[in-house]
Scaffold this active site. Structure first.
Site, mmCIF file in Angstrom:
data_model
loop_
_atom_site.group_PDB
_atom_site.id
_atom_site.type_symbol
_atom_site.label_atom_id
_atom_site.label_comp_id
_atom_site.label_asym_id
_atom_site.label_seq_id
_atom_site.Cartn_x
_atom_site.Cartn_y
_atom_site.Cartn_z
ATOM 1 N N THR A 39 -116.073 -16.138 -35.113
ATOM 2 C CA THR A 39 -115.095 -17.120 -34.664
ATOM 3 C C THR A 39 -115.741 -18.487 -34.795
ATOM 4 O O THR A 39 -116.969 -18.602 -34.710
ATOM 5 C CB THR A 39 -114.725 -16.908 -33.189
ATOM 6 O OG1 THR A 39 -115.914 -17.063 -32.419
ATOM 7 C CG2 THR A 39 -114.160 -15.540 -32.950
ATOM 8 N N GLU B 139 -110.534 -11.906 -33.263
ATOM 9 C CA GLU B 139 -110.821 -10.701 -32.484
ATOM 10 C C GLU B 139 -109.745 -9.636 -32.651
ATOM 11 O O GLU B 139 -109.879 -8.537 -32.136
ATOM 12 C CB GLU B 139 -110.939 -11.073 -30.990
ATOM 13 C CG GLU B 139 -112.197 -11.853 -30.635
ATOM 14 C CD GLU B 139 -112.051 -13.368 -30.797
ATOM 15 O OE1 GLU B 139 -111.143 -13.808 -31.541
ATOM 16 O OE2 GLU B 139 -112.830 -14.113 -30.182
ATOM 17 N N LYS C 122 -103.345 -30.320 -17.239
ATOM 18 C CA LYS C 122 -103.132 -30.007 -15.821
ATOM 19 C C LYS C 122 -102.862 -31.300 -15.063
ATOM 20 O O LYS C 122 -103.770 -31.998 -14.648
ATOM 21 C CB LYS C 122 -104.355 -29.276 -15.263
ATOM 22 C CG LYS C 122 -104.624 -27.984 -16.016
ATOM 23 C CD LYS C 122 -105.644 -27.105 -15.328
ATOM 24 C CE LYS C 122 -105.801 -25.785 -16.057
ATOM 25 N NZ LYS C 122 -106.822 -25.783 -17.103
ATOM 26 N N TRP D 133 -98.705 -27.537 -14.979
ATOM 27 C CA TRP D 133 -99.153 -27.462 -16.358
ATOM 28 C C TRP D 133 -98.151 -28.070 -17.328
ATOM 29 O O TRP D 133 -96.953 -27.862 -17.189
ATOM 30 C CB TRP D 133 -99.397 -26.003 -16.754
ATOM 31 C CG TRP D 133 -100.630 -25.427 -16.127
ATOM 32 C CD1 TRP D 133 -101.337 -25.946 -15.090
ATOM 33 C CD2 TRP D 133 -101.281 -24.210 -16.494
ATOM 34 N NE1 TRP D 133 -102.399 -25.138 -14.800
ATOM 35 C CE2 TRP D 133 -102.390 -24.061 -15.639
ATOM 36 C CE3 TRP D 133 -101.037 -23.234 -17.472
ATOM 37 C CZ2 TRP D 133 -103.259 -22.975 -15.721
ATOM 38 C CZ3 TRP D 133 -101.902 -22.152 -17.554
ATOM 39 C CH2 TRP D 133 -103.004 -22.026 -16.695
HETATM 40 P P1 ADP Z 1 -110.457 -20.047 -35.145
HETATM 41 O O1 ADP Z 1 -110.097 -21.004 -34.054
HETATM 42 O O2 ADP Z 1 -111.865 -19.801 -35.353
HETATM 43 O O3 ADP Z 1 -109.658 -20.233 -36.370
HETATM 44 P P2 ADP Z 1 -108.860 -17.812 -34.660
HETATM 45 O O4 ADP Z 1 -108.220 -17.935 -35.980
HETATM 46 O O5 ADP Z 1 -109.275 -16.493 -34.191
HETATM 47 O O6 ADP Z 1 -110.095 -18.669 -34.550
HETATM 48 O O7 ADP Z 1 -107.931 -18.530 -33.603
HETATM 49 C C1 ADP Z 1 -107.147 -17.799 -32.741
HETATM 50 C C2 ADP Z 1 -106.362 -18.723 -31.864
HETATM 51 O O8 ADP Z 1 -105.506 -19.550 -32.621
HETATM 52 C C3 ADP Z 1 -105.459 -18.005 -30.916
HETATM 53 O O9 ADP Z 1 -106.132 -17.547 -29.786
HETATM 54 C C4 ADP Z 1 -104.442 -19.091 -30.583
HETATM 55 O O10 ADP Z 1 -104.911 -19.984 -29.606
HETATM 56 C C5 ADP Z 1 -104.334 -19.853 -31.874
HETATM 57 N N1 ADP Z 1 -103.152 -19.397 -32.623
HETATM 58 C C6 ADP Z 1 -103.087 -18.525 -33.622
HETATM 59 N N2 ADP Z 1 -101.835 -18.399 -34.084
HETATM 60 C C7 ADP Z 1 -101.056 -19.217 -33.340
HETATM 61 C C8 ADP Z 1 -99.658 -19.546 -33.301
HETATM 62 N N3 ADP Z 1 -98.782 -19.023 -34.164
HETATM 63 N N4 ADP Z 1 -99.249 -20.435 -32.360
HETATM 64 C C9 ADP Z 1 -100.105 -20.985 -31.488
HETATM 65 N N5 ADP Z 1 -101.418 -20.735 -31.482
HETATM 66 C C10 ADP Z 1 -101.899 -19.861 -32.392
#
Ligand code: ADP
Length: 541
Positions: free
Chosen positions: A187, A331, A438, A443
């Site tokens: 990640t 993950e 916040k 929120w």
């Molecule tokens: P990185 O930040 O390393 O690219 P990831 O691709 O695993 O890591 O990111 C996952 C995160 O991206 C999710 O936990 C969420 O916060 C955000 N995310 C992914 N898809 C969406 C979506 N369609 N809408 C809003 N947030 C999203």
């Protein structure tokens, strides 16, 4: 006594996907824009043969099953051969995001204990900088032919095509336990060091099956699929597996991800389906609209990685492109939910349909989700209650690679996202828990604010972050990049929010900038923005 089923127990192995494509879609094409500058085309049959040669070459280099092999590469056919060659022989394909800082890349290579690293020519300077800090890497392989090898590289290099040419392809994919590790993604680690998600053959094959389903990504052999999402960003959301699995034509765009280059490739190769993060579509939309262009074949795209603004969904629809909003994370391999209408929604008025399509959607079979409050108690599915989103399933992480602390809570993985789930099971992300604003204990969803701002014609990109307020602790600050050649004032923008969100959600101020920093995966980097604006004095303070 237990009665066992009497069916064959064939392990779910990644090699079976490319074997299937080579046998049943032998002449289907894979087209790649490569770093050499030209367009390369060959077939699944060719790809599988060369993947076998990659496996042989790794064996000849002494790579053992379970060892990690890194990649620093764009979306291209050689990268695909490495995906299958490495995992297929039982080693672990570790895709590294080249947009990370060199120190982070060195950390990841060392943490993963990569034996060899394969890289595209673009990343030679990066490799030259990083290699001295990675003493355990036995060799760096440049993914090109002899003619394109540099004469004066600062580190000893191996040549990819030389390695392939030395092999005859007479190789049978080995069979082994489907639970063995197949691939590894870190990640991006906005806080602390990056953490590795180690996928198995079983989790990958199951994820590929599920993500190809009609109400997930909906891939078919009749499609031409171009993943804009990089193969170093959670395995391009699994498309390098699910596309060969269904036998669709695959188009790999290499390093040229600007609007004009993508449009040209979409048209030339008759792309029907694509996938990428919102910022990519900004560039493409701008190019298409500025030049009054249309898409001849492109009809569907998946948008995920961060929230797809409603204005973007509508802009693509106006070009006859259906948007499938999807959510997931490293993950989760990464797919968790996708947003498609149910049959009973078809007759809803347009606005009501859109309201649904803006959500992140329903789980695909294999994933289970729930939202919980601060004490861990499950919250109702009423579309209003929001809480921490937890998931579980066969392609959800159980522990991070080489890390003893379990991330799980009672067998569930806490995603770090805050969400609502409605009566029909449609999940909507309110925010990342660290991005939510916040204000006096209440929120405010930064995503909701950004979605409104993105609909203003003069806004190119907008991020909403919290700024310090003496009375409310945090208040929303809107950071905006204007569309080229267009003007809008702070007052006009704030007035645009009236009636669209609760009055107390309207940002306290607007800061105009020329650029919003992006993360290595193309998302707005709010951590950096918050840092940039940490001393910002709100006019309301
Ligand atoms: P990185 O930040 O390393 O690219 P990831 O691709 O695993 O890591 O990111 C996952 C995160 O991206 C999710 O936990 C969420 O916060 C955000 N995310 C992914 N898809 C969406 C979506 N369609 N809408 C809003 N947030 C999203």
């Amino acid at each position: 006594m237990a009665l066992m089923g009497q069916m064959m127990s064939a392990p779910l192995l990644i090699s079976s996907i490319i074997k299937h494509a080579a046998r049943y879609y032998a002449s289907t094409e894979i087209v790649s824009r490569r770093t050499e500058g030209d367009l390369h085309r060959y077939t699944y049959r060719d790809c599988e043969l060369r993947a076998r040669k990659v496996a042989q070459a790794l064996g000849a280099l002494g790579v053992q099953q379970g060892e990690r092999v890194g990649t620093l590469a764009w979306n291209g056919y050689r990268h695909l051969e490495i995906y299958y060659g490495v995992s297929g022989m039982g080693a672990v394909c570790h895709t590294i995001n080249p947009r990370l800082f060199p120190e982070q890349i060195a950390y990841i290579v060392n943490h993963a204990e990569d034996r060899y690293v394969f890289f595209d020519a673009t990343f030679l300077p990066l490799v030259e900088g990083v290699a001295p800090h990675c003493p355990n890497v036995k060799g760096w392989v440049m993914m090109t032919d002899r003619a394109h090898m540099p004469a004066d590289a600062k580190v000893p290099l191996l040549c990819y095509e030389d390695l392939i040419d030395a092999q005859d392809g007479d190789y049978a994919w080995p069979e082994f336990d489907e639970n063995l590790a197949s691939s590894l993604c870190y990640t991006s680690g906005t806080t602390g060091n990056p953490k590795g998600a180690l996928y198995s053959h079983r989790s990958t094959v199951l994820h590929s099956y599920a993500s190809a389903l009609p109400d997930a990504l909906g891939c078919s052999a009749r499609d031409v699929i171009l993943p804009v999402v990089p193969m170093f960003h959670v395995n391009a959301w699994g498309l390098p597996y699910s596309v060969p699995l269904v036998g669709a034509k695959l188009v790999l765009p290499g390093a040229k991800l600007d609007g004009a280059s993508l449009y040209e490739l979409f048209e030339q190769e008759k792309v029907t389906f694509s996938a990428g993060v919102p910022t990519v579509w900004l560039g493409l939309l701008q190019h298409v609209n500025a030049n009054n262009l249309k898409f001849s074949t492109f009809r569907r795209t998946v948008i995920g990685g961060s929230a797809a603004p409603p204005a973007m969904i509508r802009a693509l629809e106006a070009l006859d492109v259906e948007v499938i909003h999807a959510w997931g994370m490293t993950e989760m391999s990464p797919l968790g939910t996708s947003c498609k209408l149910l049959a009973r929604h078809e007759d809803l008025p347009e606005d009501a349909r859109h309201k649904i399509l803006e959500k992140q959607g329903r789980v695909i079979y294999g994933v289970d989700m729930k939202i919980v409050d601060g004490e861990g108690a499950e919250l109702p599915w009423d579309g209003k209650a929001f809480g921490d989103l937890y998931v579980r399933g066969p392609w959800v992480i159980s522990t991070y690679f080489r890390n003893d602390n379990t991330p799980l809570v009672d067998g569930w993985f806490p995603t770090g996202d805050v969400a609502t789930i409605d009566e029909e099971g449609y999940m909507q992300i309110t925010d990342r828990s660290k991005d939510v604003i916040k204000s006096g204990g209440e929120w405010i969803s930064s995503i909701d604010i950004e979605n409104v701002a993105a609909a203003h014609p003069a806004v190119h990109m907008a991020a909403c972050i919290s700024a310090f307020h003496p009375k409310w602790d945090e208040r929303p600050l809107l950071v905006v990049v204007r569309r080229p050649g267009m003007d809008v004032t702070r007052e006009e923008l704030l007035a645009f929010f009236e009636g669209k969100v609760a009055k107390w959600w309207i940002p306290d101020d607007v800061a105009f900038v020329t650029e919003i920093p992006l993360t290595a995966t193309g998302k707005m980097q709010k951590l950096k923005l918050r840092d940039q604006f940490k001393d910002y004095k709100l006019p309301t303070a």
